[in-house]
Scaffold this motif. Structure first.
Motif, mmCIF file in Angstrom:
data_model
loop_
_atom_site.group_PDB
_atom_site.id
_atom_site.type_symbol
_atom_site.label_atom_id
_atom_site.label_comp_id
_atom_site.label_asym_id
_atom_site.label_seq_id
_atom_site.Cartn_x
_atom_site.Cartn_y
_atom_site.Cartn_z
ATOM 1 N N UNK A 175 0.861 -1.260 0.035
ATOM 2 C CA UNK A 175 -0.027 0.144 0.005
ATOM 3 C C UNK A 175 1.006 1.178 0.002
ATOM 4 N N UNK A 176 0.584 2.116 -0.905
ATOM 5 C CA UNK A 176 1.012 3.489 -0.840
ATOM 6 C C UNK A 176 -0.048 4.454 0.057
ATOM 7 N N UNK A 177 0.414 5.032 1.182
ATOM 8 C CA UNK A 177 -0.515 5.954 1.957
ATOM 9 C C UNK A 177 0.077 7.021 2.606
ATOM 10 N N UNK A 178 -0.942 7.819 2.403
ATOM 11 C CA UNK A 178 -0.713 9.155 3.057
ATOM 12 C C UNK A 178 -1.438 9.665 4.185
ATOM 13 N N UNK A 179 -0.892 10.198 5.203
ATOM 14 C CA UNK A 179 -1.562 10.492 6.302
ATOM 15 C C UNK A 179 -0.710 12.004 6.911
ATOM 16 N N UNK A 180 -1.263 12.735 7.398
ATOM 17 C CA UNK A 180 -0.741 14.005 8.000
ATOM 18 C C UNK A 180 -0.146 13.839 9.276
ATOM 19 N N UNK A 204 9.143 -7.285 0.265
ATOM 20 C CA UNK A 204 10.356 -6.490 -0.213
ATOM 21 C C UNK A 204 10.818 -5.047 0.609
ATOM 22 N N UNK A 205 11.856 -4.785 0.764
ATOM 23 C CA UNK A 205 12.256 -3.489 1.601
ATOM 24 C C UNK A 205 12.227 -2.222 0.483
ATOM 25 N N UNK A 209 12.232 2.117 -6.166
ATOM 26 C CA UNK A 209 13.107 3.209 -5.499
ATOM 27 C C UNK A 209 12.422 3.672 -4.277
ATOM 28 N N UNK A 210 11.182 3.131 -3.698
ATOM 29 C CA UNK A 210 10.459 3.619 -2.598
ATOM 30 C C UNK A 210 10.752 2.723 -1.284
ATOM 31 N N UNK A 211 11.150 3.182 -0.265
ATOM 32 C CA UNK A 211 11.299 2.211 0.798
ATOM 33 C C UNK A 211 9.839 1.862 1.401
ATOM 34 N N UNK A 212 9.809 0.674 1.904
ATOM 35 C CA UNK A 212 8.601 -0.021 2.331
ATOM 36 C C UNK A 212 8.997 -0.431 3.669
ATOM 37 N N UNK A 213 7.759 -0.125 4.638
ATOM 38 C CA UNK A 213 7.984 -0.654 5.696
ATOM 39 C C UNK A 213 6.691 -1.313 6.359
ATOM 40 N N UNK A 214 6.957 -2.470 6.672
ATOM 41 C CA UNK A 214 5.584 -3.361 6.988
ATOM 42 C C UNK A 214 4.497 -3.322 5.952
ATOM 43 N N UNK A 215 4.789 -3.456 4.696
ATOM 44 C CA UNK A 215 4.052 -3.363 3.503
ATOM 45 C C UNK A 215 3.472 -1.966 3.032
ATOM 46 N N UNK A 221 5.628 11.278 -2.284
ATOM 47 C CA UNK A 221 4.782 12.221 -3.184
ATOM 48 C C UNK A 221 5.489 12.087 -4.717
ATOM 49 N N UNK A 222 4.877 11.445 -5.448
ATOM 50 C CA UNK A 222 5.392 11.378 -6.828
ATOM 51 C C UNK A 222 4.281 12.122 -7.634
ATOM 52 N N UNK A 223 4.071 11.965 -8.993
ATOM 53 C CA UNK A 223 3.330 12.719 -9.742
ATOM 54 C C UNK A 223 2.025 11.990 -10.081
#
Length: 268
Positions: A175-180, A204-205, A209-215, A221-223
């Motif tokens: 999951x890519x996730x965004x929270x404040x 995967x870690x 090229x994006x670091x993954x932590x616990x999935x 922020x990409x485009x």
């Protein structure tokens, strides 16, 4: 990791819908049935080769409710997102409209979807070019149409945006996730838990090229479409990734489940 190929054709058969994943005529027929049943309002953004790029919205907006947007089908070979949205819609009742102002973008890349190709028929990536982040990406035809309706999309996603993607190279989910916040909170963890009911979480870690932590790839922020909406004011956002090397119907059910969790988390 092998690169994703824009014009390789991917096609799977769904027992749930009794058709192939790129059967756009069957998809549109079933979409019209569900939107009519729920009395959703169409908002046509434009047309691509005769196919409509359209939003479907709650019959009547309520200013006191959260406004959330669910989108899918930006990459044509990631077919379980759009079919998952149909499954999600089939389980909705009109009580949903007492909980949220709902906007759906079921199929952002119809020409890619119909061919089972990642990009649109013009060779463009419909999920890049929404933000200027130094990647040199420019908006696709679909992207230009969506950006031209920015005010509508920003209002629709004020309280949250979920985009459903797939990873054609993977047998695991993430999951890519965004929270404040500095760490993923209940919003992100709830979405990941919905996915991991169906698939193991990625080991995967690093992915693309994006670091993954616990999935979870957190606040990257990409485009992309979802990054643009979060940067523009959505309170939270996510991009789910189901593993396209897994069973297609199972992927459909996982996409439906993550949409259900997104709605549940947005009004609790």
């Amino acid at each position: 990791m092998n690169s994703r190929t824009p014009y390789q054709t991917f096609r799977w058969h769904s027992e749930i819908f009794d058709c192939y994943s790129n059967d756009i005529e069957q998809f549109e027929r079933q979409l019209l049935q569900e939107t009519a049943r729920l009395q959703l309002k169409p908002r046509v953004i434009g047309h691509i080769d005769g196919w409509p790029l359209q939003l479907w919205q709650s019959p009547a907006a309520n200013a006191g409710l959260p406004s959330v947007l669910i989108s899918s089908g930006f990459h044509g070979e990631e077919a379980a997102g759009p079919w998952g949205m149909l499954h999600f819609m089939s389980e909705l009742t009109d009580t949903i409209f007492t909980q949220v102002n709902l906007t759906l973008l079921p199929l952002a890349n119809p020409t890619g979807f119909s061919k089972g190709h990642r990009f649109n028929r013009f060779g463009e990536n419909p999920n890049r070019g929404y933000l200027s982040v130094g990647d040199g990406a420019t908006p696709s035809l679909e992207g230009k149409l969506l950006l031209a309706h920015a005010q509508l999309l920003l209002a629709a996603s004020r309280d949250g945006i979920l985009t459903c993607h797939e990873d054609i190279l993977s047998q695991q989910t993430y999951l890519y996730a965004f929270e404040p916040s500095k760490q993923p909170g209940a919003f992100s963890q709830g979405l990941l838990a919905a996915l991991t009911q169906y698939f193991p979480v990625t080991e995967a870690a690093v992915i693309d090229d994006c670091p993954v932590e616990n999935g979870i790839i957190f606040n990257h922020f990409d485009s992309s479409f979802e990054a643009w909406l979060v940067r523009s004011g959505a309170k939270a956002g996510a991009c789910s990734e189901t593993p396209a090397k897994a069973n297609f119907d199972r992927r459909i059910l996982a996409n439906s489940a993550v949409m259900q969790q997104f709605i549940a988390g947005s009004h609790n």
